[in-house]
Design an enzyme around this catalytic site. Structure first.
Site, PDB file in Angstrom:
ATOM      1  N   GLN A 162     -12.630  21.822  26.872  1.00 52.94           N
ATOM      2  CA  GLN A 162     -13.238  21.875  28.347  1.00 52.94           C
ATOM      3  C   GLN A 162     -14.859  22.010  28.172  1.00 52.94           C
ATOM      4  OE1 GLN A 162     -10.788  25.054  29.994  1.00 52.94           O
ATOM      5  NE2 GLN A 162     -11.231  23.890  31.914  1.00 52.94           N
ATOM      6  N   GLY A 171      -9.866  31.547  32.703  1.00 52.99           N
ATOM      7  CA  GLY A 171      -9.645  30.832  31.461  1.00 52.99           C
ATOM      8  C   GLY A 171     -10.453  29.710  31.048  1.00 52.99           C
ATOM      9  N   CYS A 227      -7.940  24.394  37.932  1.00 51.66           N
ATOM     10  CA  CYS A 227      -8.614  24.048  36.648  1.00 51.66           C
ATOM     11  C   CYS A 227      -9.872  23.945  36.839  1.00 51.66           C
ATOM     12  CB  CYS A 227      -7.873  22.987  35.871  1.00 51.66           C
ATOM     13  SG  CYS A 227      -8.718  22.636  34.064  1.00 51.66           S
ATOM     14  N   LEU A 228     -11.060  24.504  35.929  1.00 51.45           N
ATOM     15  CA  LEU A 228     -12.361  24.305  36.050  1.00 51.45           C
ATOM     16  C   LEU A 228     -12.496  22.811  35.773  1.00 51.45           C
ATOM     17  CD1 LEU A 228     -13.894  27.452  34.325  1.00 51.45           C
ATOM     18  CD2 LEU A 228     -13.723  27.155  36.844  1.00 51.45           C
ATOM     19  N   HIS A 265      -1.532  27.446  30.518  1.00 51.93           N
ATOM     20  CA  HIS A 265      -2.553  26.396  30.673  1.00 51.93           C
ATOM     21  C   HIS A 265      -3.297  26.145  29.939  1.00 51.93           C
ATOM     22  CE1 HIS A 265      -5.237  24.555  34.092  1.00 51.93           C
ATOM     23  NE2 HIS A 265      -6.022  24.953  33.414  1.00 51.93           N
ATOM     24  N   GLU A 266      -4.153  27.233  29.224  1.00 51.66           N
ATOM     25  CA  GLU A 266      -5.116  27.061  28.242  1.00 51.66           C
ATOM     26  C   GLU A 266      -4.685  26.291  27.024  1.00 51.66           C
ATOM     27  OE1 GLU A 266      -8.119  27.174  29.363  1.00 51.66           O
ATOM     28  OE2 GLU A 266      -7.649  28.523  30.987  1.00 51.66           O
ATOM     29  N   HIS A 295      -4.339  22.726  27.076  1.00 48.04           N
ATOM     30  CA  HIS A 295      -5.562  22.115  26.893  1.00 48.04           C
ATOM     31  C   HIS A 295      -5.750  21.560  25.509  1.00 48.04           C
ATOM     32  CE1 HIS A 295      -7.693  21.968  30.835  1.00 48.04           C
ATOM     33  NE2 HIS A 295      -7.520  23.104  30.887  1.00 48.04           N
TER      34      HIS A 295
HETATM   35 ZN    ZN Z   1      -7.801  24.107  32.626  1.00 51.55          ZN
END
Ligand code: ZN
Length: 171
Positions: free
Chosen positions: A51, A46, A95-96, A137-138, A141
């Site tokens: 991000q 995701g 998380c990236l 999660h997304e 963000h």
């Molecule tokens: Zn993330």
């Protein structure tokens, strides 16, 4: 399509409230195409627009719950909101934007989102397991929330090494 740079923790853009989309034109389409390429390259499940430094309410989630002979489905969610959730799952989350870290987070097991597609058409989608976790999660963000705020605890470096083989996916 082009790869975009994924911002990491400490960048102010990751803590901002993102604005909704009102226009569904080429700029949004280019962003979504770039996000898809970036997500594939980063081997995640995701990615949210902030991000990659775009403070708008758009996320991309890969639906991984499907038969083995089917291809991954890329869900593009514009202006998404959670309209229903049920159950509970407690597990590892990454998380990236926080490379090399992992936490234990409790999320609903089933989550239904209402969103618009890249052309502004509304739709609803229900995700389970990892997909439900990813939706939560997304969407966080988009409100400037990173998962450590939701985590019961973060894993230690030792635990990370133990889990290293299991953790192949980051959101
Ligand atoms: Zn993330």
């Amino acid at each position: 399509m082009a790869l975009r740079n994924i911002l990491t923790v400490g960048e102010p853009a990751l803590n901002k409230l993102c604005r909704p989309y009102t226009e569904f034109g080429p700029r949004l389409h280019e962003l979504l195409d770039d996000m898809r390429e970036t997500l594939i390259q980063a081997d995640g499940v995701g990615l949210a627009a902030p991000q990659v430094g775009v403070l708008r309410r758009a996320v991309l989630v890969i639906e991984t719950n499907h038969a083995e002979d089917e291809e991954d489905l890329f869900l593009e969610l514009i202006n998404p909101e959670i309209i229903a959730s049920e159950g509970e799952q407690t597990g590892e989350e990454g998380c990236l934007s926080l490379p090399g870290e992992c936490g234990i987070v409790t999320r609903p097991m089933v989550v239904t989102v209402r969103a618009q597609d890249r052309n502004g058409n509304p739709f609803e989608y229900t995700g389970e397991g990892l997909t439900a976790r990813c939706f939560c999660h997304e969407l966080d963000h988009l409100d400037g929330v990173l998962y450590p705020e939701r985590a019961e605890r973060m894993l230690t470096q030792e635990e990370m090494m133990e889990y290293a083989d299991e953790i192949g996916e980051e959101a």
